[in-house]
Design a protein around this motif. Structure first.
Motif: not given
Ligand code: G1P
Length: 297
Positions: A112, A132, A135, A172-173, A192-193, A205, A233, A255
């Motif tokens: 990302l 994004l 979401d 998540y972050g 992050e995760k 996040v 993140t 959400r």
């Molecule tokens: C991304 C971000 C993450 C965030 C999340 C929210 O992760 O890297 O920090 O919490 O979106 O939807 P992904 O879901 O793309 O793995």
């Protein structure tokens, strides 16, 4: 005076493998909740927040996304002729002004943070938003608008935040909270995760960000993080480490994780129930299904 946020980046390069086989030929962002593609929800939210320039970070096979924002004169003419004014209006709401939309390719799936970095030359030296589209947030006041308003009072970077069950934090972050001021939260860091049991909080996040150009400079370093990817993140966390302000923002709204099948279905039902023309029918059906299930137990 602080610069207004007028540009938004939409990272839409993902393969959407969780929705195969549909995503074999349809970009995930074109999949619909009721009758509106995911991307349209994101665009509507951005417009409500005052965004004027829309930057899509795409990849191979996302052509349908570009077509979607083109004008459709033949279709418009036919709707006009047949007096379908409401549909005409719906269709025209999808048109984008020439020059207001840009497409940048992310040539390699490096994460990302890398996707956002790909748009750096279109951002230059001003704050920008990232949305994004996975979401989807149902709210009386659209989430990014809430954030833009909060941003007037809080300088620096801002990330949308939401409490999640502890056991889900590693998806998540996650925010390391310094001071909880209610809607706004100041931070010691972001992870992050995080591994199970290592999350600094259960405040996660969610995919709405207001970022400073400093974050793009951090991304220039191409630091590889969790999952071997360049993480947004981490680039935001680097701002905190430099003692520049970063806030979490607890938005008001619900959400839906439309990157997952279950979240997508929940959003479909929820948005369907919001439509006056569908509500009674759908509600009747759901009640029926539930009572049949109960009777079978
Ligand atoms: C991304 C971000 C993450 C965030 C999340 C929210 O992760 O890297 O920090 O919490 O979106 O939807 P992904 O879901 O793309 O793995």
């Amino acid at each position: 005076m602080k610069r207004k946020v007028t540009k938004a980046i939409f990272p839409v390069a993902g393969l959407g493998t969780r929705f195969l086989p549909a995503t074999k030929s349809v970009p995930k962002e074109i999949m619909t909740l009721v009758d509106k593609p995911l991307i349209q929800y994101a665009i509507d939210e951005a417009r409500a927040a005052g965004i004027k320039e829309f930057i899509f970070v795409t990849s191979r096979g996302k052509g349908a996304l570009e077509d979607y924002f083109d004008e459709a004169p033949q279709l418009e003419q036919s709707l006009r002729k047949t007096g379908k004014d409401d549909l005409l209006e719906t269709l025209q709401a999808t048109n984008m002004e020439s020059g207001a939309i840009a497409y940048i390719r992310q040539h390699k799936a490096l994460g990302l943070g890398h996707a956002v970095w790909c748009a750096r030359r279109l951002i230059s030296n001003e704050p920008f938003a990232v949305i994004l589209p996975d979401d989807v947030i149902a709210a009386d006041k659209p989430c990014l608008q809430q954030m833009v308003e909060a941003y007037e009072e809080a300088p620096g970077c801002m990330v949308a935040a939401m409490e999640v069950p502890k056991e889900q934090a590693s998806s998540y972050g996650v925010l390391d909270v310094k001071e909880d001021k209610g809607a706004l939260v100041s931070l010691n860091g972001m992870v992050e995760k995080p591994k199970a049991g290592e999350a600094p909080s259960n405040l996660a996040v969610i995919g709405r960000y207001i970022l400073t150009p400093d974050v793009l400079r951090n991304l220039n370093k191409k630091h590889v993080g969790t999952g071997g990817e360049i993480q947004l993140t981490d680039a935001i966390a680097a701002e905190i480490a430099e003692e520049r302000p970063v806030h979490g923002f607890r938005f008001k709204g619900r959400r839906f994780d439309c990157g997952s099948k279950s979240g997508f279905l929940q959003a479909t039902v929820s948005f369907g129930l919001e439509r006056p023309e569908l509500r009674d029918d759908l509600m009747g059906y759901i009640q029926n299904v539930v009572s049949q299930q109960k009777a079978a137990e």
